[in-house]
Design an enzyme around this catalytic site. Structure first.
Site, PDB file in Angstrom:
ATOM      1  N   HIS A 156      10.719  -2.626 -10.089  1.00  0.00           N
ATOM      2  CA  HIS A 156      11.356  -1.887  -8.968  1.00  0.00           C
ATOM      3  C   HIS A 156      10.640  -0.553  -8.708  1.00  0.00           C
ATOM      4  CE1 HIS A 156      14.694  -4.710  -9.694  1.00  0.00           C
ATOM      5  NE2 HIS A 156      14.521  -4.400 -10.969  1.00  0.00           N
ATOM      6  N   SER A 277     -10.636  13.911   6.002  1.00  0.00           N
ATOM      7  CA  SER A 277      -9.839  14.091   7.210  1.00  0.00           C
ATOM      8  C   SER A 277     -10.578  15.039   8.143  1.00  0.00           C
ATOM      9  CB  SER A 277      -8.477  14.675   6.835  1.00  0.00           C
ATOM     10  OG  SER A 277      -7.908  15.337   7.947  1.00  0.00           O
ATOM     11  N   LYS A 283      -8.430  16.816   2.042  1.00  0.00           N
ATOM     12  CA  LYS A 283      -8.112  15.392   1.910  1.00  0.00           C
ATOM     13  C   LYS A 283      -9.267  14.547   1.393  1.00  0.00           C
ATOM     14  CE  LYS A 283      -4.465  13.905   4.102  1.00  0.00           C
ATOM     15  NZ  LYS A 283      -3.454  13.054   3.556  1.00  0.00           N
ATOM     16  N   GLU A 290      -6.811   0.946   1.824  1.00  0.00           N
ATOM     17  CA  GLU A 290      -5.872   0.741   2.938  1.00  0.00           C
ATOM     18  C   GLU A 290      -6.391  -0.305   3.924  1.00  0.00           C
ATOM     19  OE1 GLU A 290      -5.164   4.650   4.587  1.00  0.00           O
ATOM     20  OE2 GLU A 290      -4.415   5.379   2.672  1.00  0.00           O
TER      21      GLU A 290
END
Ligand code: ARG
Length: 458
Positions: A156, A277, A283, A290
């Protein structure tokens, strides 16, 4: 417009119809398979006396010339042809004249395209298998180096019990190993040659189907000519297996994205596999992970597309089946790219082992072991579960952990606690005691690693 079939028509095809119907834009990638299949067909025609030896030799030489010229860039595949089959045949006739017109004897584009697609897919199955093997090698190396790298295991997405990095990676080893087994099964099941099925009902020429099958490396000819031209099961199986690979990659990517987050900081993705970024200078984003996760959708899409295309097709060939190509090609390209990039990202990713171990130490990952300790002292498991539950609550209130409590404090909860509790709930003990096969204990892991190693060396 350059077609193979003008004879019975009295009008030119409408330009839009022609463009809608043509497949050269995407089936040109089958040129190698088309030529290879045609060489096998011509060789068989020669041996069977359906064309003369001289004609056979001229056809084979002509086809080899086309192949060489396409590969070198001297011959550009021209979109004025309807499909790759027309392109090759027209070129052959340009090169060798009348003998070229005999190549299509005893053959239809239906069995020809069935063969081309099968040959192409068969190669792709092998390529994907090789890439999976390379990924497994990277995973196994990390496993070998990390049998004692502790980290929390989750259920979980809540900390559950301590495991090791080797154990976590071992789960993915099993997944990608099954993916390879699927490649092997698909290969064996699809490895029959449809050539000679003709349009749908075989031919009246004395073709030697065993011979063409053997020349093309198949286990034998397919056994029903209608099925031969209208079967795309192997492609559906392959797309299904590719979808499963993407599902596995996507899960792994999801974990890496979580591990790479500021909150976790379990891993650091190499600069070469990260992006920045345009606005936020701090970043460093896990874009590759992704993107692999995101590309899973288009591979599933290819599977759904082909399943849907095939479901309403009566026997035998129907033009719907031309739709088997674009999305399938895209899926194959996508999965291969994803495997290559993912493997590269994994091979260069660094682990922050202290953070992983520290994370395994908090969150009460040793609560099960504390309960098992009490069981060892004669407390029934259900009672032990309740006692440790109260102990966890006590720790949460005091913002501490089980192993940080004094023996006196522990004994206020249960008089069964003794000095040996500290060793029993230490991270090392919690992991090391898990020794059943498949468990994270280093001794158990080492056996699995040895078996995996032997498997990869096969
Ligand atoms: N371009 C077609 C395909 O990909 C080739 C087979 C065409 N056969 C036919 N009878 N129109 O399926």
């Amino acid at each position: 417009m350059a077609q193979l079939w003008g004879g019975r028509f009295t009008k030119e095809t409408d330009a839009q119809v022609y463009a809608f119907n043509a497949s050269i834009g995407f089936d040109q990638r089958l040129y190698r398979q088309d030529i290879k299949g045609s060489i096998a067909h011509a060789t068989m025609l020669g041996k069977q006396g359906i064309v003369t030896e001289a004609e056979e030799a001229a056809i084979v030489q002509g086809l080899k010339g086309i192949l060489a010229d396409v590969e070198s860039g001297k011959l550009v595949i021209d979109s004025k042809y309807e499909d790759i089959h027309s392109f090759v045949e027209a070129n052959l006739i340009d090169r060798i004249g009348d003998a070229g017109k005999k190549l299509h004897t005893g053959r239809s584009r239906n069995d020809q395209v069935a063969l081309d697609m099968r040959l192409y897919t068969r190669d792709q199955v092998e390529e994907v298998d090789t890439l999976l093997k390379e990924l497994l090698q990277v995973i196994l190396q990390t496993m070998e180096e990390n049998t004692e790298t502790y980290m929390p295991g989750f259920t979980h997405l809540q900390k559950a019990q301590p495991i090791t990095l080797a154990h976590h990676y071992g789960a993915y080893f099993e997944m990608f190993k099954r993916d390879r087994l699927r490649m092997k099964d698909i290969y064996a099941r699809m490895n029959y040659c449809p050539l000679g099925a003709g349009a749908l009902a075989g031919t009246t020429y004395p073709l030697d189907r065993e011979m063409t099958a053997e020349l093309l490396g198949f286990a034998g000819p397919t056994l029903n000519s209608m099925d031969s031209v209208s079967d795309r099961d192997y492609l559906i199986e392959f797309l299904s297996a590719l979808s499963t690979i993407m599902m596995h990659l996507s899960r792994f990517c999801e974990e890496i994205i979580i591990w790479n987050s500021n909150e976790y900081q379990f891993v650091e993705i190499d600069d070469a596999f990260s992006t920045g970024s345009s606005i936020m200078p701090q970043k460093k984003n896990p874009d590759i992970a992704e993107l692999v996760r995101g590309k899973t959708g288009r591979v599933y899409g290819a599977l759904m597309s082909l399943l849907t295309t095939m479901k309403g097709i009566p026997l035998a060939y129907n033009k719907d089946m031309q739709e088997d190509k674009e999305m399938a090609f895209d899926a194959m390209d996508t999965v291969k790219d994803c495997l290559v990039l993912f493997t590269g990202m994994l091979a260069t990713m660094k682990f922050r082992k202290e953070r992983m171990a520290a994370s395994a130490m908090n969150g009460f990952t040793n609560a099960t072991d504390a309960a098992d300790y009490l069981v060892g002292k004669g407390v029934p498991f259900r009672d032990a579960h309740g006692i440790i539950g109260r102990l966890v609550l006590y720790c949460i209130e005091k913002n501490t952990s089980i192993d940080a409590l004094s023996l006196e404090e522990l004994q206020t909860i249960s008089d069964k606690f003794g000095e040996d509790i500290y060793d029993a709930v230490s991270l090392k003990t919690c992991v090391e005691k898990r020794l059943t096969i498949g468990a994270p204990g280093p001794e158990a892991m080492k056996k699995v690693i040895a078996a995996n190693k032997a498997y990869l060396e096969q």
